[in-house]
Scaffold this motif. Sequence first.
Motif, mmCIF file in Angstrom:
data_model
loop_
_atom_site.group_PDB
_atom_site.id
_atom_site.type_symbol
_atom_site.label_atom_id
_atom_site.label_comp_id
_atom_site.label_asym_id
_atom_site.label_seq_id
_atom_site.Cartn_x
_atom_site.Cartn_y
_atom_site.Cartn_z
ATOM 1 N N ARG A 140 46.789 44.114 47.841
ATOM 2 C CA ARG A 140 45.291 44.664 48.188
ATOM 3 C C ARG A 140 45.234 45.762 46.825
ATOM 4 N N ARG A 141 46.203 46.544 46.716
ATOM 5 C CA ARG A 141 46.058 47.617 45.608
ATOM 6 C C ARG A 141 46.091 47.121 44.375
ATOM 7 N N THR A 142 47.013 45.819 44.043
ATOM 8 C CA THR A 142 46.814 45.166 42.818
ATOM 9 C C THR A 142 45.356 44.605 42.653
ATOM 10 N N ALA A 143 44.874 44.216 43.566
ATOM 11 C CA ALA A 143 43.298 43.584 43.539
ATOM 12 C C ALA A 143 42.552 44.921 43.132
ATOM 13 N N ASP A 144 42.724 45.881 43.813
ATOM 14 C CA ASP A 144 41.696 47.194 43.370
ATOM 15 C C ASP A 144 41.923 47.678 42.014
#
Length: 121
Positions: A110-114
């Motif tokens: 999720r953080r990578t997508a953010d």
Amino acid sequence: MRHLEVTLAALLACGGLPGTALAACPGNTQLEINDCAASAYRDADAQLNAVWPAARAAAAASGADGLLLDAQRKWIAFRDAACAAEAAQYGGGSIQPLVHADCLRRLTDRRTADLRALLPQ
């Protein structure tokens, strides 16, 4: 072994673990499944680390480099605490490493997508 099967079935039915976590880690033993989940987390972490320089450069271009760095440090603390709490309910159980590693992978994805969303189009 039967207790583990019942626990896994209950977790999947209740949404405690995503079905993909087990489907992506076919193994014959809990140790093999735990190792696979840990490997999936390491892969997710490598992807995050690959995106980080570009996200930081994009933030620097807008003068927000310090803010992003602070947010990233706080996110790491959040991720670690959240995953420790999620896995704690399985303390001492053989499934605890799987739950912990899958949480780390899920939050890291999720953080990578953010971070990717911060990149210029």
